[in-house]
Design an enzyme around this catalytic site. Structure first.
Site, short mmCIF file in Angstrom:
data_model
loop_
_atom_site.label_atom_id
_atom_site.label_comp_id
_atom_site.label_asym_id
_atom_site.label_seq_id
_atom_site.Cartn_x
_atom_site.Cartn_y
_atom_site.Cartn_z
N LYS A 138 -3.92 15.99 -1.40
CA LYS A 138 -2.48 16.02 -1.14
C LYS A 138 -1.89 14.79 -1.83
CE LYS A 138 0.62 14.70 0.74
NZ LYS A 138 1.63 14.02 -0.11
N GLY A 170 -1.94 4.32 0.57
CA GLY A 170 -0.48 4.31 0.67
C GLY A 170 -0.02 3.15 1.52
N SER A 171 1.10 3.37 2.19
CA SER A 171 1.73 2.26 2.91
C SER A 171 1.05 2.01 4.26
CB SER A 171 3.20 2.59 3.14
OG SER A 171 3.29 3.77 3.91
N VAL A 202 2.33 4.49 7.12
CA VAL A 202 1.74 5.84 7.15
C VAL A 202 0.25 5.75 7.49
CG1 VAL A 202 1.27 7.93 5.82
CG2 VAL A 202 3.47 6.79 5.58
N GLY A 203 -0.43 4.76 6.94
CA GLY A 203 -1.86 4.59 7.24
C GLY A 203 -2.09 4.38 8.73
N GLU A 243 -6.58 2.63 2.44
CA GLU A 243 -6.31 1.56 1.46
C GLU A 243 -4.81 1.34 1.49
OE1 GLU A 243 -8.71 0.15 -0.50
OE2 GLU A 243 -10.37 1.50 -0.09
N CYS A 266 -1.17 -2.11 -5.81
CA CYS A 266 -1.46 -2.68 -4.49
C CYS A 266 -1.97 -4.10 -4.66
CB CYS A 266 -2.46 -1.83 -3.74
SG CYS A 266 -4.00 -1.68 -4.61
N GLU A 325 5.79 -6.52 1.49
CA GLU A 325 5.54 -5.95 0.18
C GLU A 325 6.85 -5.42 -0.42
OE1 GLU A 325 3.16 -2.34 0.31
OE2 GLU A 325 1.95 -3.13 -1.32
P1 NAD Z 1 3.35 6.30 1.29
O1 NAD Z 1 2.58 5.74 2.44
O2 NAD Z 1 4.78 6.55 1.46
O3 NAD Z 1 2.72 7.71 0.87
C1 NAD Z 1 1.36 7.83 0.52
C2 NAD Z 1 0.95 9.28 0.69
O4 NAD Z 1 1.02 9.64 2.07
C3 NAD Z 1 1.84 10.28 -0.04
O5 NAD Z 1 1.02 11.29 -0.58
C4 NAD Z 1 2.71 10.83 1.08
O6 NAD Z 1 3.20 12.12 0.81
C5 NAD Z 1 1.73 10.86 2.23
N1 NAD Z 1 2.32 10.86 3.57
C6 NAD Z 1 3.54 10.41 3.94
N2 NAD Z 1 3.69 10.55 5.28
C7 NAD Z 1 2.54 11.09 5.75
C8 NAD Z 1 2.08 11.44 7.04
N3 NAD Z 1 2.83 11.27 8.14
N4 NAD Z 1 0.84 11.94 7.17
C9 NAD Z 1 0.04 12.09 6.10
N5 NAD Z 1 0.43 11.78 4.85
C10 NAD Z 1 1.66 11.28 4.67
O7 NAD Z 1 3.04 5.34 0.06
P2 NAD Z 1 3.58 5.46 -1.44
O8 NAD Z 1 5.01 5.06 -1.42
O9 NAD Z 1 3.21 6.74 -2.05
O10 NAD Z 1 2.71 4.34 -2.17
C11 NAD Z 1 3.03 3.00 -2.11
C12 NAD Z 1 2.17 2.28 -1.10
O11 NAD Z 1 0.80 2.50 -1.37
C13 NAD Z 1 2.33 0.78 -1.14
O12 NAD Z 1 2.41 0.27 0.17
C14 NAD Z 1 1.05 0.29 -1.78
O13 NAD Z 1 0.67 -1.00 -1.48
C15 NAD Z 1 0.08 1.28 -1.32
N6 NAD Z 1 -1.05 1.37 -2.26
C16 NAD Z 1 -2.25 0.87 -1.87
C17 NAD Z 1 -3.33 0.91 -2.73
C18 NAD Z 1 -4.67 0.40 -2.29
O14 NAD Z 1 -5.67 0.70 -2.93
N7 NAD Z 1 -4.75 -0.35 -1.24
C19 NAD Z 1 -3.19 1.46 -3.98
C20 NAD Z 1 -1.96 1.95 -4.36
C21 NAD Z 1 -0.89 1.91 -3.47
#
Ligand code: NAD
Length: 483
Positions: free
Chosen positions: A176, A228-229, A232-233, A250, A284, A385
């Site tokens: 996804k 991701g963020s 959400v994590g 992550e 990140c 961030e």
């Molecule tokens: P985000 O958390 O908004 O979204 C990440 C993913 O989660 C997307 O695919 C989104 O559709 C999905 N998502 C959103 N809500 C959800 C839910 N309730 N349940 C399940 N999935 C859901 O993050 P983003 O804006 O896509 O990416 C930016 C963030 O990612 C930044 O905070 C960045 O630091 C982090 N990031 C971390 C790493 C790492 O390796 N640690 C790498 C790249 C980005």
């Protein structure tokens, strides 16, 4: 662009979301370039994909890692042939410079190849038995169906470093991706499909929170690997806890480069320019804080601001561009809002701080590379961030103070120090609270065989991109066999 790329891939079929809903994806360098209207999935589409993955699991598992690696090797070969197609898709929908996109393709291939090379190592150990005529051993078993949820900043490399170990380990998967980068994800899924992994082994569901949430909620999904963020994590972790969902998270970063008073300033400036403004700050591990000893601060800032002011912002496919657009207008606005808030909190903007507009440049998500000094240690710009080309400069008085400032955030993704002293370098590596550490080099960029790892709020669960990754995609068994 082929029609199928707008769709989900479920059980080997390209198909639209059941609701018929779609979402427009446009080029952040030029919103007039409409990439396509991608299907927007809901939970029901995810559930169908999970069913397909569950049906495909027994046969895929039965193949064993060596046979699976042989099939996946075809994906690596295809990726090599299609490298430029991928790079151009990444630049078009994510915005990064073409050379950054090409490097991402190369990295994705290295991760895939490294993963495949592990196929013959995925064993366990033999153990001493406590009784006569008993043979004791351990072995790994794939977790089952896994959900892979990825962000937009590395639209190929991050999905790849989830898909490759998931499939090699014998799991079947539902990917996804971020709704901001659906095209690259479709190209990647097609790659594995064409390589012959088999229907249902890797499924693609395009969409956002509803589609992702269903992976967390579906009891047939044994593990969710998420990048991701933090917000959400955390929701995934708490949402899956009641059913003991295995997670690999992550998350974000607020990464510091510490510049001590004996640092090679030119080298430090190079690294900070690269770390803070490469990929428009959307990594990140991006350098978002420079923690600089006050004894060298003015000289460091002088050299830094000269370099940053000269950076040319523009479309990723223009060879003259040095900083591409952000991924979307909303992200550009958020970055500029963060700068405005920092100003109100007493920060001094040394350069940038506004959108990039000039004749001939389309109305894209362009933000001038920004350096802010006089940033208070507890202010939002020092703590939160931004995920854009915005660098906060914080003062430090000596080594201990610099380490304290660097560690005074909730995140712990990467940590970097510039010093001529070997002993301070080692001490910094020991004391910096970060998963990925660097000395006298940029704070970004990890190797395919090293763990992609953070500490504190940056990471939860086994790391990615290394032999440690198998602790997410497999579980251990022990066996005592009497004979
Ligand atoms: P985000 O958390 O908004 O979204 C990440 C993913 O989660 C997307 O695919 C989104 O559709 C999905 N998502 C959103 N809500 C959800 C839910 N309730 N349940 C399940 N999935 C859901 O993050 P983003 O804006 O896509 O990416 C930016 C963030 O990612 C930044 O905070 C960045 O630091 C982090 N990031 C971390 C790493 C790492 O390796 N640690 C790498 C790249 C980005």
């Amino acid at each position: 662009m082929a029609e199928r790329y707008l769709l989900n891939l479920v059980d080997g079929d390209w198909c639209p979301a059941e609701s018929g809903q779609t979402r427009v994806n446009e080029n952040p360098a030029d919103p007039a370039d409409r990439i396509g209207e991608f299907t927007e999935s809901g939970g029901v589409d995810t559930d169908r994909a999970v069913d397909a993955a569950a049906r495909a699991f027994p046969a895929w598992h039965a193949l064993g890692p060596v046979a699976r690696a042989e099939r996946l090797a075809a994906a690596s070969e295809l990726l090599g042939r299609r490298a430029e197609l991928f790079a151009r898709a990444i630049t078009r929908e994510q915005g990064k410079l073409l050379r950054e996109a090409r490097a991402e393709v190369q990295r994705a291939r290295s991760v895939l190849d490294f993963t495949l090379g592990q196929a013959r190592t995925l064993g366990g150990v033999t153990a001493p038995a406590e009784e006569e005529r008993v043979f004791a051993c351990t072995f790994r078993r794939p977790l089952g169906v896994v959900g892979l949820i990825s962000p937009w900043n590395f639209p190929l490399a991050i999905p790849m470093w989830k898909v490759a170990p998931a499939l090699l380990s014998g799991c079947t998967a539902v990917l996804k991706p971020s709704p901001l980068t659906p095209l690259t994800a479709a190209l990647l899924t097609e790659l594995f499909h064409e390589a012959g992994v088999g229907d249902g082994v890797l499924n693609l569901v395009q969409g956002d929170a509803a589609a992702g949430q269903a992976l967390v909620d579906n009891p047939a999904v044994r593990g969710v690997s998420f990048t991701g963020s933090l917000a959400v994590g955390t929701a995934i972790q708490t949402g899956g806890a009641a059913r003991l969902l295995r997670t690999q998270l992550e998350l974000g970063g607020k990464n510091a480069v510490v510049v001590l008073d004996d640092a090679d300033l030119d080298r430090a400036v190079d690294a900070v320019v690269q770390g803070a403004f490469g990929q428009a700050g959307q990594r990140c591990s991006a350098t978002s804080r420079a923690v600089v000893d006050v004894r060298v601060r003015d000289e460091f800032l002088d050299r830094l601001v000269r370099r940053v002011t000269a950076l040319r912002v523009g479309p990723g496919d223009d060879p003259e561009s040095q900083v591409g657009p952000l991924v979307s207008a909303a992200r550009a606005e958020a970055a500029l809002d963060a700068v405005a808030a920092a100003r109100r909190a007493g920060g001094t903007v040394l350069c940038g701080g506004g959108p990039e507009r000039r004749p001939g440049l389309p109305e894209g998500a362009y933000v001038r590379p920004t350096v802010v000094r006089d940033v208070a240690r507890d202010s939002a710009l020092a703590q939160e961030e931004v995920f854009g080309p915005v660098l906060a400069v914080l003062d430090a008085d000596g080594f201990d103070d610099a380490v304290e400032v660097a560690n005074s955030v909730r995140y712990g993704m990467s940590g970097t120090v510039f010093t001529a002293s070997q002993s301070r370098a080692f001490e910094a590596v020991e004391r910096l609270e970060a998963g990925m550490l660097h000395v006298n080099r940029p704070g970004t960029g990890a190797y395919a065989h090293l763990p992609h790892v953070g500490t504190k709020a940056s990471q939860f669960g086994p790391p990615e991109c290394s032999p440690q990754v198998w602790d997410f995609y497999t579980e251990w068994r022990s066996a005592c066999i009497g004979y």
